[in-house]
Design a protein around this motif. Structure first.
Motif, PDB file in Angstrom:
ATOM      1  N   PRO A   1       0.825  -1.218   0.000  1.00  0.00           N
ATOM      2  CA  PRO A   1       0.000   0.000   0.000  1.00  0.00           C
ATOM      3  C   PRO A   1       0.856   1.264   0.000  1.00  0.00           C
ATOM      4  N   ARG A   2       0.404   2.241  -0.727  1.00  0.00           N
ATOM      5  CA  ARG A   2       1.063   3.541  -0.696  1.00  0.00           C
ATOM      6  C   ARG A   2       0.408   4.386   0.381  1.00  0.00           C
TER       7      ARG A   2
ATOM      8  N   THR B   1       1.999   2.821   5.342  1.00  0.00           N
ATOM      9  CA  THR B   1       2.746   2.000   4.383  1.00  0.00           C
ATOM     10  C   THR B   1       2.456   0.510   4.536  1.00  0.00           C
ATOM     11  N   ASP B   2       1.962   0.080   5.687  1.00  0.00           N
ATOM     12  CA  ASP B   2       1.601  -1.330   5.857  1.00  0.00           C
ATOM     13  C   ASP B   2       0.089  -1.531   5.794  1.00  0.00           C
TER      14      ASP B   2
ATOM     15  N   VAL C   1       7.047   6.520  15.351  1.00  0.00           N
ATOM     16  CA  VAL C   1       7.871   7.522  14.666  1.00  0.00           C
ATOM     17  C   VAL C   1       7.674   7.433  13.163  1.00  0.00           C
ATOM     18  N   ASN C   2       7.585   6.223  12.643  1.00  0.00           N
ATOM     19  CA  ASN C   2       7.395   6.062  11.207  1.00  0.00           C
ATOM     20  C   ASN C   2       6.059   6.647  10.760  1.00  0.00           C
ATOM     21  N   ASP C   3       5.016   6.433  11.563  1.00  0.00           N
ATOM     22  CA  ASP C   3       3.708   7.003  11.220  1.00  0.00           C
ATOM     23  C   ASP C   3       3.770   8.529  11.211  1.00  0.00           C
TER      24      ASP C   3
ATOM     25  N   LEU D   1       3.117  13.421   3.938  1.00  0.00           N
ATOM     26  CA  LEU D   1       1.862  13.524   3.195  1.00  0.00           C
ATOM     27  C   LEU D   1       1.274  14.931   3.283  1.00  0.00           C
ATOM     28  N   LEU D   2       1.370  15.547   4.453  1.00  0.00           N
ATOM     29  CA  LEU D   2       0.856  16.909   4.604  1.00  0.00           C
ATOM     30  C   LEU D   2       1.687  17.901   3.809  1.00  0.00           C
TER      31      LEU D   2
END
Length: 337
Positions: free
Chosen positions: A36-37, A48-49, A119-121, A128-129
């Protein structure tokens, strides 16, 4: 004849290798397509997951002047920013906040997701923002645990394109300043009963002096009322890591703390400021003597929100309320408390 046979075998082997590589590349391409993107929808972040993080937005009328990402605290959820976000959206700011994994309306509510995931989120959502609002200043507002996640996000070798951050009573209460009995209880608990749930009201601390906010913490369905020992251990590790990562901060920062904070002790904040003073970050510290842990949700919230709004418009500008302290003044106020 033998030479011809050898050549034939070599050709067959080479053809086999080419076929294998082609199949491998095709398989990898299929996996890449299936992954998923990350993306933003009207009410969620898709990571991403493929994990779904519920999302809230507070948008101004017309084109925003700046963008803010809110990272909430432990056991809380995204709507805790409603006061601040509504105030800022009236001031030309687009405010976004999502539920961290394991909190709010996420699928694994009540389970600690791990520091790397958190942290990755935050990194992905900031990116994205930035893509959604190109050319607009982008800031993070991190409250308590969200402040610790903010520090770790910005201290990465390759941080997301964030212009600065506001840290509201950041979660930097590390083990070296925690009471021995707390450290011991966590050490034993994670080994003997990591799934044991501890009621939040077992410890008599209040995040605010506003009765409505206290009622929110006691009864709101999105607020976690019982914490698993694994989650408490995870957030303790997160705070340790955040203080250690402070050395790598470089972005402009506004650090806010209240004298009536019952969650993060003043000594922990003092240690954080001492560490921050050794960095190249352009930071400012504002102290509210009557301020509670939730600085945008207590009786003096208007002061906090006005200061945040002014700083977001210009990190170098004078703030509306006279609470800014130098490091020496902060030492006198906090370090001996």
């Amino acid at each position: 004849m033998n030479i011809e046979n050898n050549h034939a075998r070599h050709r067959h082997a080479l053809a086999g290798c080419v076929m294998f590589i082609a199949l491998l590349l095709a398989a990898l391409g299929t996996l890449a397509e299936d992954k998923p993107r990350p993306r933003l929808t009207d009410d969620a972040v898709i990571t991403t997951d493929g994990y779904r993080l519920p999302l809230s937005r507070w948008l101004p009328d017309g084109e925003p002047c700046r963008v803010v990402l809110g990272l909430h605290g432990f056991n809380d959820y995204r709507e805790t920013f409603d006061n601040l976000a509504s105030h800022l959206s009236a001031d030309c700011t687009a405010f976004y906040a999502y539920d961290h994994r394991g909190f709010g309306g996420t699928a694994d509510r009540g389970h600690w997701p791990g520091r790397a995931r958190l942290v990755n989120d935050a990194t992905n959502v900031a990116e994205l923002l930035r893509a959604r609002h190109p050319g607009k200043p982008l800031y993070i507002v991190g409250e308590s645990m969200g402040g610790a996640i903010t520090i770790l996000t910005l201290a990465q070798d390759y941080p997301p394109p964030v212009d600065g951050a506001v840290l509201l009573a950041p979660g930097v209460w590390t083990r070296d300043v925690q009471p021995w009995y707390m450290r011991t209880a966590l050490w034993l608990g994670i080994r003997l009963a990591p799934g044991l749930e501890i009621p939040n009201d077992l410890v008599d601390v209040n995040p605010s002096d506003d009765p409505d906010v206290l009622e929110y913490w006691q009864s709101h369905p999105m607020v976690i009322k019982r914490s698993r020992i694994a989650s408490l251990y995870g957030v303790a590790n997160l705070m340790d890591a955040a203080l250690a990562a402070t050395d790598h901060l470089q972005q402009p920062l506004l650090v806010l703390y209240g004298g009536a904070d019952e969650i993060i002790p003043s000594g922990a904040t003092c240690g954080f400021l001492e560490r921050l003073a050794q960095t190249s970050a352009d930071w400012r510290f504002v102290y509210y003597p009557e301020g509670h842990h939730q600085l945008t949700r207590y009786s003096g919230e208007d002061q906090t929100m006005a200061d945040i709004s002014a700083w977001l418009q210009s990190p170098q500008a004078a703030l509306p309320f006279d609470g800014q302290l130098s490091l020496a003044e902060a030492r006198d106020e906090l370090c001996d408390s």
